[in-house]
Design a protein around this motif. Structure first.
Motif, PDB file in Angstrom:
ATOM      1  N   GLU A 127      -6.381   0.272 -12.933  1.00 29.07           N
ATOM      2  CA  GLU A 127      -6.202  -1.085 -12.408  1.00 29.07           C
ATOM      3  C   GLU A 127      -6.142  -2.110 -13.530  1.00 29.07           C
ATOM      4  N   ILE A 128      -6.909  -1.879 -14.590  1.00 23.54           N
ATOM      5  CA  ILE A 128      -6.871  -2.807 -15.729  1.00 23.54           C
ATOM      6  C   ILE A 128      -5.512  -2.755 -16.405  1.00 23.54           C
ATOM      7  N   LEU A 129      -4.992  -1.549 -16.623  1.00 26.98           N
ATOM      8  CA  LEU A 129      -3.672  -1.418 -17.239  1.00 26.98           C
ATOM      9  C   LEU A 129      -2.586  -1.993 -16.333  1.00 26.98           C
ATOM     10  N   ALA A 130      -2.730  -1.796 -15.034  1.00 29.91           N
ATOM     11  CA  ALA A 130      -1.767  -2.371 -14.095  1.00 29.91           C
ATOM     12  C   ALA A 130      -1.791  -3.896 -14.173  1.00 29.91           C
ATOM     13  N   GLU A 131      -2.992  -4.450 -14.298  1.00 32.44           N
ATOM     14  CA  GLU A 131      -3.099  -5.911 -14.423  1.00 32.44           C
ATOM     15  C   GLU A 131      -2.467  -6.392 -15.721  1.00 32.44           C
ATOM     16  N   LEU A 132      -2.736  -5.669 -16.804  1.00 33.96           N
ATOM     17  CA  LEU A 132      -2.179  -6.051 -18.099  1.00 33.96           C
ATOM     18  C   LEU A 132      -0.658  -6.003 -18.101  1.00 33.96           C
ATOM     19  N   THR A 133      -0.091  -5.103 -17.310  1.00 30.72           N
ATOM     20  CA  THR A 133       1.366  -4.972 -17.274  1.00 30.72           C
ATOM     21  C   THR A 133       1.992  -5.718 -16.104  1.00 30.72           C
ATOM     22  N   ARG A 171       1.395  -5.729 -12.693  1.00 25.61           N
ATOM     23  CA  ARG A 171       1.755  -5.004 -11.484  1.00 25.61           C
ATOM     24  C   ARG A 171       0.754  -5.261 -10.356  1.00 25.61           C
ATOM     25  N   LYS A 172       1.234  -5.129  -9.123  1.00 27.04           N
ATOM     26  CA  LYS A 172       0.397  -5.483  -7.973  1.00 27.04           C
ATOM     27  C   LYS A 172      -0.778  -4.539  -7.793  1.00 27.04           C
ATOM     28  N   GLY A 173      -0.767  -3.391  -8.467  1.00 25.85           N
ATOM     29  CA  GLY A 173      -1.915  -2.500  -8.415  1.00 25.85           C
ATOM     30  C   GLY A 173      -3.056  -2.946  -9.300  1.00 25.85           C
ATOM     31  N   GLY A 174      -2.893  -4.051 -10.014  1.00 28.83           N
ATOM     32  CA  GLY A 174      -3.940  -4.574 -10.885  1.00 28.83           C
ATOM     33  C   GLY A 174      -5.064  -5.219 -10.113  1.00 28.83           C
ATOM     34  N   CYS A 175      -6.185  -5.432 -10.786  1.00 28.38           N
ATOM     35  CA  CYS A 175      -7.378  -5.972 -10.108  1.00 28.38           C
ATOM     36  C   CYS A 175      -7.202  -7.418  -9.669  1.00 28.38           C
ATOM     37  N   ALA A 176      -6.177  -8.109 -10.162  1.00 29.77           N
ATOM     38  CA  ALA A 176      -5.850  -9.460  -9.687  1.00 29.77           C
ATOM     39  C   ALA A 176      -4.399  -9.500  -9.201  1.00 29.77           C
ATOM     40  N   LYS A 177      -3.947  -8.352  -8.660  1.00 31.08           N
ATOM     41  CA  LYS A 177      -2.590  -8.225  -8.112  1.00 31.08           C
ATOM     42  C   LYS A 177      -1.503  -8.460  -9.158  1.00 31.08           C
TER      43      LYS A 177
END
Length: 350
Positions: free
Chosen positions: A140-146, A148-154
């Motif tokens: 989720e952290i990497l998704a947030e950094l990139t 993406r909606k799977g990140g912890c802040a969408k």
């Protein structure tokens, strides 16, 4: 496409040899019976410097094998995540502001070990380590950094704005999280909850006027707030000696008691944070902690980090004070773990 990218990022984080090495390493560890290891060990730790306190945290710390393995894995995961973030940024997969936490892992891990999940944490924009320590998965952290909606802040917060239950970011305005942290502590007191709020800021923010205003209100209202200055010796590219007339940040509260702690030692941080949390829970009001730490990267990804300090200085800290190496050596030298076992922990999926 999103799932494919995240899967690729996860494989990259684990390293190219992870799949092949995992089975062999587990067989290697299995050859040694876990009963051969000690269950716990006691260590002498560096005493804290005190301000307006007659007694401070313990100068010895008990570390169980289970705790040691958990701290080691957590710090190693944060280190690897940050190094991979550096690589992804340079590949332009991560964009925008990005402030890395490698070198400071003992701070977030030690603090988290000392508090309860129901306690509260708010920090500045160097937030990846705290986000993981508070329970957000690497994916989720990497998704947030990139983005993406799977990140912890969408995917809308990026590096500086990550959140989860009882973790309030990740704040981009220098020092602005400190009054917010006092507000969280006020809510804890108002609702009669026996909870504390860890309010973190850097040495670069320590001269902000709003911090001193917050100190005053927190002391008047006896808020259960632990003000924590992560002193990594440089505010952006300015050394603390050039930026502050007094670098005794733990004394900045004046009328508020303070502690100066070795922020490169996870056990020192844990014991000091336990002491501070007990102080606040006892209704004595706020307390200030200064964690003396060091960042290996520059201030942000746009800062090479060597125009205001030398490569030799960075290497000296790495060789003498690295928080992961310190914990690893303690565990191996006191029979809490083996070299082979710690290698296996590096191969466990994150």
């Amino acid at each position: 496409m999103r799932k494919m990218l995240l899967a690729a990022l996860s494989r990259m984080l684990q390293g190219p040899a992870a799949a092949a090495g995992r089975t062999a390493s587990r067989v290697m560890v299995a050859s040694r019976n876990y009963a051969d290891f000690a269950n716990e060990a006691t260590f002498e730790i560096k005493p804290c410097d005190l301000h307006r306190l007659e007694e401070g945290p313990a100068t010895t710390a008990v570390l169980t094998r289970e705790e040691g393995l958990h701290y080691y894995k957590t710090m190693q995961t944060i280190r690897r995540m940050e190094l991979k973030s550096d690589q992804l940024y340079k590949q332009k997969i991560i964009r925008g502001f990005c402030h890395l936490y490698d070198g400071q892992e003992a701070c977030c891990v030690g603090l988290e070990a000392a508090i309860k999940p129901t306690d509260h944490v708010i920090t500045a924009y160097r937030a990846h380590g705290f986000t993981y320590a508070r329970g957000v998965p690497v994916r989720e952290i990497l998704a947030e950094l990139t983005g993406r909606k799977g990140g912890c802040a969408k995917g809308k917060g990026g590096s500086m704005h990550m959140y989860t239950k009882n973790f309030y970011g990740g704040n981009g305005i220098v020092g602005a999280q400190v009054p917010l942290g006092a507000g969280i502590a006020l809510a804890c007191k108002y609702f009669g909850k026996n909870e504390v709020c860890l309010t973190l800021y850097g040495d670069g923010a320590a001269n902000q006027g709003q911090i001193f205003e917050t100190y005053n209100m927190a002391a008047l209202w006896k808020l259960p707030c632990i003000f924590i200055c992560e002193n990594n010796r440089y505010g952006m590219g300015t050394s603390v000696e050039r930026a502050a007339a007094s670098t005794d940040y733990y004394k900045r509260g004046d009328f508020i008691p303070g502690l100066r702690v070795d922020g490169m030692d996870v056990l020192c941080v844990r014991e000091a944070a336990k002491f501070a949390a007990e102080y606040c829970r006892a209704g004595k009001g706020p307390i200030v902690m200064e964690l003396q730490t060091y960042r290996y990267h520059g201030h942000s990804m746009s800062d090479p980090g060597i125009s205001y300090r030398t490569r030799e200085e960075i290497q000296e800290v790495r060789s003498k004070s690295d928080p992961i190496t310190l914990l690893k050596d303690r565990m191996i030298n006191n029979n809490l773990a083996s070299v082979e076992e710690l290698k296996v922990w590096l191969l466990v999926d994150v």
